[in-house]
Write a protein that holds these residues in place. Structure first.
Motif, PDB file in Angstrom:
ATOM      1  N   SER A 115      48.369  38.516  39.429  1.00 26.98           N
ATOM      2  CA  SER A 115      48.560  39.608  39.699  1.00 26.98           C
ATOM      3  C   SER A 115      47.980  40.629  38.886  1.00 26.98           C
ATOM      4  O   SER A 115      47.679  41.663  40.180  1.00 26.98           O
ATOM      5  N   ASP A 116      46.407  39.914  38.148  1.00 30.00           N
ATOM      6  CA  ASP A 116      45.639  41.042  37.529  1.00 30.00           C
ATOM      7  C   ASP A 116      44.902  40.985  39.462  1.00 30.00           C
ATOM      8  O   ASP A 116      44.616  42.089  38.723  1.00 30.00           O
ATOM      9  N   MET A 117      45.035  40.451  40.179  1.00 29.13           N
ATOM     10  CA  MET A 117      43.661  40.944  41.012  1.00 29.13           C
ATOM     11  C   MET A 117      44.732  42.429  42.117  1.00 29.13           C
ATOM     12  O   MET A 117      43.868  42.827  42.368  1.00 29.13           O
ATOM     13  N   ASN A 118      45.770  42.291  41.949  1.00 26.44           N
ATOM     14  CA  ASN A 118      46.484  42.705  43.167  1.00 26.44           C
ATOM     15  C   ASN A 118      46.305  44.459  42.292  1.00 26.44           C
ATOM     16  O   ASN A 118      46.332  45.637  42.812  1.00 26.44           O
ATOM     17  N   TYR A 119      46.594  44.372  40.739  1.00 26.96           N
ATOM     18  CA  TYR A 119      46.133  45.741  40.032  1.00 26.96           C
ATOM     19  C   TYR A 119      45.028  46.244  39.970  1.00 26.96           C
ATOM     20  O   TYR A 119      44.744  47.353  40.328  1.00 26.96           O
ATOM     21  N   LEU A 120      43.754  45.126  40.123  1.00 26.39           N
ATOM     22  CA  LEU A 120      42.759  45.441  40.223  1.00 26.39           C
ATOM     23  C   LEU A 120      42.040  46.441  41.676  1.00 26.39           C
ATOM     24  O   LEU A 120      41.095  47.105  42.285  1.00 26.39           O
ATOM     25  N   LYS A 121      43.052  45.585  42.437  1.00 28.34           N
ATOM     26  CA  LYS A 121      43.143  45.276  44.122  1.00 28.34           C
ATOM     27  C   LYS A 121      43.421  47.423  43.853  1.00 28.34           C
ATOM     28  O   LYS A 121      42.887  48.150  44.779  1.00 28.34           O
ATOM     29  N   ARG A 122      44.483  47.619  43.494  1.00 28.29           N
ATOM     30  CA  ARG A 122      45.172  49.128  44.141  1.00 28.29           C
ATOM     31  C   ARG A 122      44.294  50.034  42.748  1.00 28.29           C
ATOM     32  O   ARG A 122      44.084  51.244  43.216  1.00 28.29           O
ATOM     33  N   VAL A 123      43.465  49.719  41.731  1.00 29.60           N
ATOM     34  CA  VAL A 123      42.874  50.354  41.354  1.00 29.60           C
ATOM     35  C   VAL A 123      40.873  50.715  41.757  1.00 29.60           C
ATOM     36  O   VAL A 123      41.276  52.316  42.270  1.00 29.60           O
ATOM     37  N   PHE A 124      41.058  49.464  42.526  1.00 29.26           N
ATOM     38  CA  PHE A 124      39.749  49.916  43.393  1.00 29.26           C
ATOM     39  C   PHE A 124      39.481  50.817  44.233  1.00 29.26           C
ATOM     40  O   PHE A 124      38.876  51.690  44.737  1.00 29.26           O
ATOM     41  N   ARG A 125      41.003  50.537  45.391  1.00 30.62           N
ATOM     42  CA  ARG A 125      41.692  51.355  46.452  1.00 30.62           C
ATOM     43  C   ARG A 125      41.538  52.795  46.252  1.00 30.62           C
ATOM     44  O   ARG A 125      40.590  53.901  46.606  1.00 30.62           O
ATOM     45  N   VAL A 126      41.907  53.294  44.632  1.00 30.53           N
ATOM     46  CA  VAL A 126      41.894  54.746  44.626  1.00 30.53           C
ATOM     47  C   VAL A 126      40.486  55.975  43.879  1.00 30.53           C
ATOM     48  O   VAL A 126      40.112  56.119  44.686  1.00 30.53           O
ATOM     49  N   LEU A 127      40.033  54.610  43.726  1.00 33.03           N
ATOM     50  CA  LEU A 127      38.581  54.466  43.456  1.00 33.03           C
ATOM     51  C   LEU A 127      37.485  54.632  43.997  1.00 33.03           C
ATOM     52  O   LEU A 127      36.491  55.831  44.040  1.00 33.03           O
ATOM     53  N   GLN A 128      37.677  54.341  45.058  1.00 35.46           N
ATOM     54  CA  GLN A 128      36.726  54.685  46.800  1.00 35.46           C
ATOM     55  C   GLN A 128      37.153  55.417  46.904  1.00 35.46           C
ATOM     56  O   GLN A 128      36.350  56.572  47.950  1.00 35.46           O
ATOM     57  N   GLU A 129      38.031  56.250  47.132  1.00 39.18           N
ATOM     58  CA  GLU A 129      38.806  57.117  48.123  1.00 39.18           C
ATOM     59  C   GLU A 129      38.090  58.612  46.724  1.00 39.18           C
ATOM     60  O   GLU A 129      37.499  59.569  47.526  1.00 39.18           O
ATOM     61  N   ARG A 130      38.169  57.721  45.425  1.00 38.33           N
ATOM     62  CA  ARG A 130      38.077  60.015  44.654  1.00 38.33           C
ATOM     63  C   ARG A 130      36.202  59.480  44.841  1.00 38.33           C
ATOM     64  O   ARG A 130      35.518  60.551  44.823  1.00 38.33           O
ATOM     65  N   MET A 131      35.912  58.319  45.147  1.00 36.95           N
ATOM     66  CA  MET A 131      33.956  58.711  45.538  1.00 36.95           C
ATOM     67  C   MET A 131      33.248  59.330  46.886  1.00 36.95           C
ATOM     68  O   MET A 131      32.467  60.285  46.891  1.00 36.95           O
ATOM     69  N   THR A 132      34.529  59.232  47.749  1.00 30.84           N
ATOM     70  CA  THR A 132      34.237  60.206  49.088  1.00 30.84           C
ATOM     71  C   THR A 132      35.011  61.562  49.080  1.00 30.84           C
ATOM     72  O   THR A 132      33.699  62.438  49.484  1.00 30.84           O
ATOM     73  N   GLU A 133      35.981  61.568  47.981  1.00 30.64           N
ATOM     74  CA  GLU A 133      36.443  62.964  48.005  1.00 30.64           C
ATOM     75  C   GLU A 133      35.947  63.862  46.799  1.00 30.64           C
ATOM     76  O   GLU A 133      35.560  65.166  47.110  1.00 30.64           O
TER      77      GLU A 133
END
Length: 486
Positions: free
Chosen positions: A181-199
């Protein structure tokens, strides 16, 4: 040992107190207008490279540029390799994704790293690493191995190829479901983070750590915590929603406190905060500590005070030092003292006594969440130690330098000011030709000029051949005065 956590919420600030065995050990304060930024991730812009310091200044959108050292950029080296020069790691104008590891303190900007880490209840995700580590507070080798294998297995199941994990203390004894459950939460957070790094444009925040009342649920719950009381219904509901979603196993620890007495009055937290701003800390035996914070370091002096003991001097000194150890470790946590700290124990002749005091100090520091390093007790009774500082001390959060003494904590005596007045009159007399002088000063200084210093005033008047008048200025501090030519 049993612990409770008290959460006091108002629109202006959130305050959290950790209470162990009925005594307040730690206090956290987060004000709406000045929230701490440790853990926040920014897309920054390098504004200046400093080869001499092997560091760079980075604009992350704050009032002051933040600071990053070469060692916090060059993470690929092994310990015995030297760092690459800062010029080969960054250049001016370059965009750089960074995380704050130290809040701005005093005149210093925030401290940064490029080794990003995103925490959850049981794990810390590190995108730039593939390492799997375990908190040092988890002792058993068997449990450490189990957790490492569990994370490795779950990582494969979740198809997480990039990134490493550190298992936090709270992970001790948990199963695959919680880790997954924790890994899934962290995966979602990092996906959003990667988008913001680019945009996102440079000098903008791309990830903000949780507010204090939610960090309590994520970071502060340990095995010995029996209850968490929250005095705001709205905040309690928010915390329950968060906990139900991410850590349902601890939902029963939270309790809404609707009592008429303020929650901080239950364990006299307000009194403890007031005492934590004082230089002097009384010990039960009659001894006391004197705590002084400076820019460079904090010093803590141990004194026997009224404690005379029952046997001999060495035994009295030893008992006072042992009692002081417990009080010092509590004050370090309560006041959130960090950086270099010098402990000045009372001199002990007996080598075994010095060893016992040192052992007791190390034992008490084990409960401290902040990392510390301690030297042995020297022959002079001094202990040098460092305690990791990531945020301002309680004193810096709640107080400011006195506008009168500018933080010195002392002021010139009325006698000293009187003599400065005399010198100023002589200086003016040499430079100008006046008929008389009017001295504007505080009540205490004028009183002294007209009383204890009256004969000196008469001598001065005779010497310059001019009358001197005095007038009280109620708004003047003791060190302020004016000599007016008339």
């Amino acid at each position: 040992m049993t612990s409770e956590i008290l959460v006091n919420v108002t629109p202006m600030e959130t305050r959290v107190a950790l209470v162990e065995n009925g005594a307040v050990q730690e206090v956290y304060i987060e004000r709406s207008q000045t929230r701490g930024i440790v853990g926040n991730i920014y897309k920054g812009k390098v504004v200046r490279v400093l080869p001499g310091m092997q560091a760079a200044f980075v604009d992350i959108g704050l009032e002051r540029a933040a600071f990053i050292h070469a060692s916090d950029i060059d993470h690929d080296r092994t310990d015995h390799e030297s760092h690459k020069p800062i010029q080969s790691l960054v250049r001016e104008g370059q965009a750089l994704v960074v995380q704050v590891i130290k809040d701005p303190i005093g005149t210093k900007g925030a401290r940064l790293t490029t080794a990003l880490s995103i925490p959850s209840r049981y794990l810390v995700f590190m995108p730039a690493s593939n390492h799997i580590g375990v908190s040092q507070r988890i002792d058993g080798e068997e449990e450490r191995d189990r957790l490492k294998k569990l994370v490795d297995h779950t990582k494969t199941l979740e198809e997480i190829e990039q990134g490493g994990f550190i298992l936090r203390t709270a992970a001790e004894g948990v199963g695959e479901g919680e880790i997954r459950s924790d890994m899934n939460y962290l995966k979602r957070v990092f996906r959003v983070l990667q988008e913001r790094m680019t945009e996102n444009e440079p000098a903008t925040m791309i990830y903000e750590d949780l507010p204090l009342f939610l960090r309590v649920a994520r970071d502060m719950i340990r095995v010995d915590v029996e209850k968490i009381r929250i005095d705001s219904k709205e905040t309690f509901v928010k915390v329950q929603d968060f906990v139900t979603k991410y850590t349902p196993e601890v939902v029963d620890l939270f309790e809404y406190y609707p009592g008429e007495r303020p929650v901080f009055d239950l364990f006299a937290v307000e009194d403890e905060i007031s005492r934590a701003l004082s230089r002097k800390v009384e010990l039960k035996s009659g001894g006391y500590l004197i705590i002084d914070q400076t820019e460079a370091m904090t010093t803590i002096d141990v004194n026997t005070g009224a404690f005379v003991g029952h046997r001999n001097l060495e035994e009295t000194i030893f008992k006072t030092n042992l009692e002081a150890v417990s009080a010092i470790c509590r004050q370090l946590r309560l006041r959130n003292l960090g950086g270099i700290i010098i402990l000045d124990f009372i001199d002990m002749e007996d080598e075994e006594h010095r060893r016992q005091v040192h052992r007791m100090l190390e034992k008490h520091l084990e409960r401290d969440h902040a990392k510390s390093k301690v030297t042995g007790v020297s022959e002079l009774g001094l202990v040098e130690m460092t305690r990791k500082r990531t945020r301002e001390s309680l004193e810096h959060v709640l107080t400011e330098n006195c506008s009168v003494c500018q933080g010195k904590g002392r002021q010139k005596t009325a006698q000293t000011i009187c003599y400065e007045v005399f010198r100023e009159i002589l200086r003016e007399e040499r430079a100008y030709n006046n008929d008389q002088y009017l001295v504007l000063a505080s009540q205490s200084v004028v009183d002294r000029l007209l009383d204890e210093e009256s004969s000196n005033v008469a001598d001065l008047e005779e010497f310059i051949g001019k009358p001197i008048r005095f007038q009280v200025e109620p708004m003047y501090t003791q060190e302020q005065f004016d000599v007016i030519l008339q």
